[in-house]
Design a protein around this motif. Sequence first.
Motif, PDB file in Angstrom:
ATOM      1  N   ILE A   1      31.728  33.005 -48.342  1.00 51.11           N
ATOM      2  CA  ILE A   1      31.736  31.673 -48.941  1.00 51.11           C
ATOM      3  C   ILE A   1      30.697  31.638 -50.052  1.00 51.11           C
ATOM      4  O   ILE A   1      29.519  31.955 -49.822  1.00 51.11           O
ATOM      5  CB  ILE A   1      31.434  30.582 -47.901  1.00 51.11           C
ATOM      6  CG1 ILE A   1      32.496  30.578 -46.802  1.00 51.11           C
ATOM      7  CG2 ILE A   1      31.369  29.208 -48.568  1.00 51.11           C
ATOM      8  CD1 ILE A   1      32.222  29.604 -45.667  1.00 51.11           C
TER       9      ILE A   1
ATOM     10  N   GLU B   1      33.531  27.341 -53.358  1.00 54.57           N
ATOM     11  CA  GLU B   1      33.538  25.876 -53.202  1.00 54.57           C
ATOM     12  C   GLU B   1      32.763  25.230 -54.339  1.00 54.57           C
ATOM     13  O   GLU B   1      31.610  25.549 -54.583  1.00 54.57           O
ATOM     14  CB  GLU B   1      32.902  25.476 -51.880  1.00 54.57           C
ATOM     15  CG  GLU B   1      32.824  23.954 -51.693  1.00 54.57           C
ATOM     16  CD  GLU B   1      32.101  23.532 -50.430  1.00 54.57           C
ATOM     17  OE1 GLU B   1      32.030  22.311 -50.180  1.00 54.57           O
ATOM     18  OE2 GLU B   1      31.587  24.409 -49.709  1.00 54.57           O
TER      19      GLU B   1
ATOM     20  N   TRP C   1      29.004  29.172 -52.871  1.00 55.51           N
ATOM     21  CA  TRP C   1      28.801  27.778 -53.281  1.00 55.51           C
ATOM     22  C   TRP C   1      28.623  27.681 -54.787  1.00 55.51           C
ATOM     23  O   TRP C   1      27.963  28.517 -55.407  1.00 55.51           O
ATOM     24  CB  TRP C   1      27.573  27.217 -52.570  1.00 55.51           C
ATOM     25  CG  TRP C   1      27.108  25.893 -53.079  1.00 55.51           C
ATOM     26  CD1 TRP C   1      26.238  25.664 -54.110  1.00 55.51           C
ATOM     27  CD2 TRP C   1      27.481  24.605 -52.584  1.00 55.51           C
ATOM     28  NE1 TRP C   1      26.038  24.303 -54.283  1.00 55.51           N
ATOM     29  CE2 TRP C   1      26.795  23.635 -53.354  1.00 55.51           C
ATOM     30  CE3 TRP C   1      28.324  24.176 -51.549  1.00 55.51           C
ATOM     31  CZ2 TRP C   1      26.928  22.278 -53.122  1.00 55.51           C
ATOM     32  CZ3 TRP C   1      28.444  22.824 -51.320  1.00 55.51           C
ATOM     33  CH2 TRP C   1      27.767  21.887 -52.098  1.00 55.51           C
TER      34      TRP C   1
ATOM     35  N   TRP D   1      21.278  27.187 -47.132  1.00 53.08           N
ATOM     36  CA  TRP D   1      22.269  26.674 -46.185  1.00 53.08           C
ATOM     37  C   TRP D   1      21.658  25.658 -45.219  1.00 53.08           C
ATOM     38  O   TRP D   1      22.340  24.744 -44.757  1.00 53.08           O
ATOM     39  CB  TRP D   1      22.940  27.833 -45.443  1.00 53.08           C
ATOM     40  CG  TRP D   1      23.833  28.590 -46.370  1.00 53.08           C
ATOM     41  CD1 TRP D   1      23.592  29.803 -46.943  1.00 53.08           C
ATOM     42  CD2 TRP D   1      25.102  28.158 -46.892  1.00 53.08           C
ATOM     43  NE1 TRP D   1      24.634  30.153 -47.794  1.00 53.08           N
ATOM     44  CE2 TRP D   1      25.562  29.170 -47.774  1.00 53.08           C
ATOM     45  CE3 TRP D   1      25.882  27.015 -46.711  1.00 53.08           C
ATOM     46  CZ2 TRP D   1      26.778  29.072 -48.462  1.00 53.08           C
ATOM     47  CZ3 TRP D   1      27.095  26.917 -47.383  1.00 53.08           C
ATOM     48  CH2 TRP D   1      27.531  27.930 -48.240  1.00 53.08           C
TER      49      TRP D   1
ATOM     50  N   PHE E   1      33.901  18.139 -45.185  1.00 53.26           N
ATOM     51  CA  PHE E   1      34.219  19.564 -45.103  1.00 53.26           C
ATOM     52  C   PHE E   1      33.033  20.336 -44.525  1.00 53.26           C
ATOM     53  O   PHE E   1      33.200  21.196 -43.655  1.00 53.26           O
ATOM     54  CB  PHE E   1      34.567  20.111 -46.485  1.00 53.26           C
ATOM     55  CG  PHE E   1      34.766  21.601 -46.516  1.00 53.26           C
ATOM     56  CD1 PHE E   1      35.969  22.161 -46.103  1.00 53.26           C
ATOM     57  CD2 PHE E   1      33.744  22.439 -46.949  1.00 53.26           C
ATOM     58  CE1 PHE E   1      36.148  23.533 -46.110  1.00 53.26           C
ATOM     59  CE2 PHE E   1      33.918  23.813 -46.963  1.00 53.26           C
ATOM     60  CZ  PHE E   1      35.125  24.367 -46.549  1.00 53.26           C
ATOM     61  N   ALA E   2      31.824  20.020 -44.992  1.00 57.07           N
ATOM     62  CA  ALA E   2      30.628  20.732 -44.546  1.00 57.07           C
ATOM     63  C   ALA E   2      30.376  20.538 -43.053  1.00 57.07           C
ATOM     64  O   ALA E   2      29.944  21.468 -42.365  1.00 57.07           O
ATOM     65  CB  ALA E   2      29.418  20.261 -45.342  1.00 57.07           C
TER      66      ALA E   2
ATOM     67  N   ASP F   1      41.938  21.705 -41.317  1.00 56.92           N
ATOM     68  CA  ASP F   1      41.478  23.060 -41.024  1.00 56.92           C
ATOM     69  C   ASP F   1      42.575  24.099 -41.191  1.00 56.92           C
ATOM     70  O   ASP F   1      42.337  25.201 -41.690  1.00 56.92           O
ATOM     71  CB  ASP F   1      40.947  23.135 -39.587  1.00 56.92           C
ATOM     72  CG  ASP F   1      39.654  22.350 -39.401  1.00 56.92           C
ATOM     73  OD1 ASP F   1      39.244  21.633 -40.331  1.00 56.92           O
ATOM     74  OD2 ASP F   1      39.064  22.461 -38.317  1.00 56.92           O
TER      75      ASP F   1
ATOM     76  N   LEU G   1      35.009  27.777 -39.984  1.00 49.67           N
ATOM     77  CA  LEU G   1      35.374  28.904 -40.834  1.00 49.67           C
ATOM     78  C   LEU G   1      34.332  30.019 -40.718  1.00 49.67           C
ATOM     79  O   LEU G   1      34.677  31.212 -40.717  1.00 49.67           O
ATOM     80  CB  LEU G   1      35.493  28.455 -42.292  1.00 49.67           C
ATOM     81  CG  LEU G   1      36.579  27.425 -42.620  1.00 49.67           C
ATOM     82  CD1 LEU G   1      36.610  27.153 -44.114  1.00 49.67           C
ATOM     83  CD2 LEU G   1      37.954  27.900 -42.145  1.00 49.67           C
TER      84      LEU G   1
ATOM     85  N   THR H   1      34.696  21.254 -41.050  1.00 46.38           N
ATOM     86  CA  THR H   1      35.560  22.407 -41.271  1.00 46.38           C
ATOM     87  C   THR H   1      34.789  23.709 -41.482  1.00 46.38           C
ATOM     88  O   THR H   1      35.099  24.728 -40.865  1.00 46.38           O
ATOM     89  CB  THR H   1      36.473  22.163 -42.496  1.00 46.38           C
ATOM     90  OG1 THR H   1      37.265  20.998 -42.255  1.00 46.38           O
ATOM     91  CG2 THR H   1      37.388  23.356 -42.750  1.00 46.38           C
ATOM     92  N   GLU H   2      33.787  23.655 -42.339  1.00 44.71           N
ATOM     93  CA  GLU H   2      33.077  24.891 -42.705  1.00 44.71           C
ATOM     94  C   GLU H   2      32.452  25.621 -41.514  1.00 44.71           C
ATOM     95  O   GLU H   2      32.543  26.861 -41.441  1.00 44.71           O
ATOM     96  CB  GLU H   2      32.014  24.577 -43.760  1.00 44.71           C
ATOM     97  CG  GLU H   2      31.445  25.799 -44.430  1.00 44.71           C
ATOM     98  CD  GLU H   2      30.691  25.428 -45.695  1.00 44.71           C
ATOM     99  OE1 GLU H   2      30.755  26.211 -46.655  1.00 44.71           O
ATOM    100  OE2 GLU H   2      30.028  24.361 -45.717  1.00 44.71           O
TER     101      GLU H   2
END
Length: 264
Positions: free
Chosen positions: A133, A101, A135, A162, A113-114, A242, A121, A117-118
């Motif tokens: 993932i 990402e 970054w 994170w 997204f954070a 998603d 995931l 969606t993330e």
Amino acid sequence: MPKKPGKPSASSKPSTSSTSSKKNIAIGAGVALAALLLGAASYSATRPDEPSSVTAKEEPAADVSADPQAGVYPELAKLARRDAKDPLAQGRADAPVVLIEYADFKCGYCGKFARDTEPDLVKKYVKDGTLRIEWRNFPIFGADSESAARGAWAAGKQGRFWQFHAAAYAEGSKEKGFGGDRLKELAKEAGVKDIGRFSDDAGSAAAKAAVKKDQEEAYGLGATSTPSFLVNGRPISGAQPDEVFDQAIEQAASAAASGDGGKK
């Protein structure tokens, strides 16, 4: 036909001294052209609420979403670092699928997204070992973006990247800015223990170099907007629904299991 992606301003472009490092990415002309989808399908909502001295051109909201059936490029898949000690990554280093990402903490759609969606995931794919993932800091909206990126990196030095990521992308957070005092507040919220060290790390040459490395990688791909993603070498642009990510990840996992490396 999508518009030609805009170029970043002179102040946000990598310097000419970075040319050799971009060449080391080793993506062919055809792949580079395909990777321009990362910029051409950008969303207007990536722009910050306030004007910035650094201008990355935004396109109108894209009518064409990223298609999980689109091409997969092995050259782009090689950008996955798979460093088990990388504090800006989560998931097994040997996971069959790597989502990279490229994002900015001032970007509204990155925050979407954070938040939306993330986390799903992570629950569905990171925890079972399917997905990793990684970054990449891609600050394109000026001084605040740069400060936030360096702060995030500094939080990672104490194992709290994170948590800092979650605090910085919380609803209403970016509107408060990312000045020095605000970064300290976020670091405390993220559970960073040594705030003095955090401030030193955030202002260090190492932080600047790490952020610049990520930024140049993104520009080398032709990305001009955030968020931009690679899923095992498949470009995806914007905070897509998603199911777009689910399909891309599951197809990549299936391809990895069959041994074709994601190639059609």
